[in-house]
Design a protein around this motif. Sequence first.
Motif, PDB file in Angstrom:
ATOM      1  N   GLU A   1       0.823  -1.204   0.000  1.00  0.00           N
ATOM      2  CA  GLU A   1       0.000   0.000   0.000  1.00  0.00           C
ATOM      3  C   GLU A   1       0.862   1.261   0.000  1.00  0.00           C
ATOM      4  O   GLU A   1       0.475   2.293  -0.536  1.00  0.00           O
ATOM      5  N   VAL A   2       2.035   1.180   0.626  1.00  0.00           N
ATOM      6  CA  VAL A   2       2.906   2.344   0.788  1.00  0.00           C
ATOM      7  C   VAL A   2       4.272   2.027   0.194  1.00  0.00           C
ATOM      8  O   VAL A   2       4.832   0.948   0.425  1.00  0.00           O
ATOM      9  N   ASP A   3       4.803   2.950  -0.580  1.00  0.00           N
ATOM     10  CA  ASP A   3       6.183   2.898  -1.053  1.00  0.00           C
ATOM     11  C   ASP A   3       6.951   3.982  -0.311  1.00  0.00           C
ATOM     12  O   ASP A   3       6.695   5.174  -0.497  1.00  0.00           O
TER      13      ASP A   3
ATOM     14  N   SER B   1      20.172   1.746  -7.214  1.00  0.00           N
ATOM     15  CA  SER B   1      20.152   1.926  -8.656  1.00  0.00           C
ATOM     16  C   SER B   1      18.953   2.766  -9.058  1.00  0.00           C
ATOM     17  O   SER B   1      17.891   2.706  -8.437  1.00  0.00           O
ATOM     18  N   ALA B   2      19.118   3.560 -10.091  1.00  0.00           N
ATOM     19  CA  ALA B   2      18.021   4.411 -10.546  1.00  0.00           C
ATOM     20  C   ALA B   2      16.826   3.582 -11.001  1.00  0.00           C
ATOM     21  O   ALA B   2      15.696   4.058 -11.029  1.00  0.00           O
TER      22      ALA B   2
ATOM     23  N   PRO C   1      11.262   4.882  -9.333  1.00  0.00           N
ATOM     24  CA  PRO C   1      10.671   5.483 -10.537  1.00  0.00           C
ATOM     25  C   PRO C   1      11.155   6.917 -10.750  1.00  0.00           C
ATOM     26  O   PRO C   1      11.508   7.617  -9.790  1.00  0.00           O
ATOM     27  N   LEU C   2      11.154   7.342 -11.975  1.00  0.00           N
ATOM     28  CA  LEU C   2      11.631   8.681 -12.298  1.00  0.00           C
ATOM     29  C   LEU C   2      10.799   9.755 -11.613  1.00  0.00           C
ATOM     30  O   LEU C   2      11.344  10.733 -11.087  1.00  0.00           O
TER      31      LEU C   2
ATOM     32  N   GLN D   1      11.795  10.012  -8.017  1.00  0.00           N
ATOM     33  CA  GLN D   1      13.057  10.733  -7.859  1.00  0.00           C
ATOM     34  C   GLN D   1      12.835  12.244  -7.911  1.00  0.00           C
ATOM     35  O   GLN D   1      13.457  13.003  -7.162  1.00  0.00           O
ATOM     36  N   LYS D   2      11.928  12.682  -8.756  1.00  0.00           N
ATOM     37  CA  LYS D   2      11.629  14.109  -8.840  1.00  0.00           C
ATOM     38  C   LYS D   2      10.924  14.600  -7.578  1.00  0.00           C
ATOM     39  O   LYS D   2      11.233  15.667  -7.056  1.00  0.00           O
ATOM     40  N   MET D   3       9.952  13.811  -7.101  1.00  0.00           N
ATOM     41  CA  MET D   3       9.209  14.226  -5.907  1.00  0.00           C
ATOM     42  C   MET D   3      10.072  14.182  -4.662  1.00  0.00           C
ATOM     43  O   MET D   3       9.837  14.933  -3.711  1.00  0.00           O
TER      44      MET D   3
END
Length: 295
Positions: A201-203, A216-217, A221-222, A225-227
């Motif tokens: 439910e939570v990441d 690793s990138a 998720p992209l 990474q922005k948030m």
Amino acid sequence: MDEFNKKHLGKIAAYAATIDWHSKRHLGCMSEIMTILIYYHYSHYKNFKHYYLEYVSKELKKDFPTLVSYDRFIWYIPMAFLPMFCFHLHRCKSSIRTGIYFIDSTKIEACHPKRVHQHKVFKGLADWGKTSTGWFYGIKIHLIINNLGQVVQTCFTTGSCSDTNIATLFYLLKDLSGWVFGDKGYLMNEAKMAFVEYDNEVDFFAKPRNNAKKKSAKDTPLEAQKMAKKRPLIETVIGIQKMVMDLEHTRHRNPINAFTHSLAAMCAYSFYQRKPKVSIASPLELRQYCPPIAA
């Protein structure tokens, strides 16, 4: 405020049977007490006594026809703790569930570290703790906000409580689903992370330490990474609550009054019109919290 009390004050009275909440005089008085306590955080006063005697008693007399003396009002404040707590929960539950959240904690100092040996107000409630700015003696407020700057959940703990305390994290995250971003203080081992990310439910994303091996990138998720770079938003929210809403000061003489004052500050922030927020390019489904229906 008055509508909330008329709807819920009877239920609150069931848990506080020793207080005559059902009296019309108390009902009107309680709405006035909560309003005055919350409105204090929008005034320029930093001393509640001056605020009440110089502003409320003179300028707001026509708005509060049943206004009592300052000494009587101070006597009423402990009675407002439970309704204020319920109203704070109501405001948190009204926050929009956007799926993007930021988590952090802030210290509330009980007194100067050199005066701990003679401090009595928070004795048994406060404890020593350490933050990025050093040691302090007091309590902690843990909070989660969404990307719109709205407070979703809060929790009071002692100053020694870790940010990664399982009970605290479970209380804060139990009704949420989506991405949660924290700072380095929320780095956890695999066992704790598995507990936090229950049922997928939570990441949970925590900022890695400088000397830690970076993920690793591909693992993040992209968009996440922005948030993650927008996490300082919650520090701005805490700064508003402390500097504008007067969340923290060390002049309390009663622990119940102190917690009521802190709850009033967070309720005042919920009405703040200029909340900092982060816009998202592809907005997720916005939804308000709906409590589960008992079978």
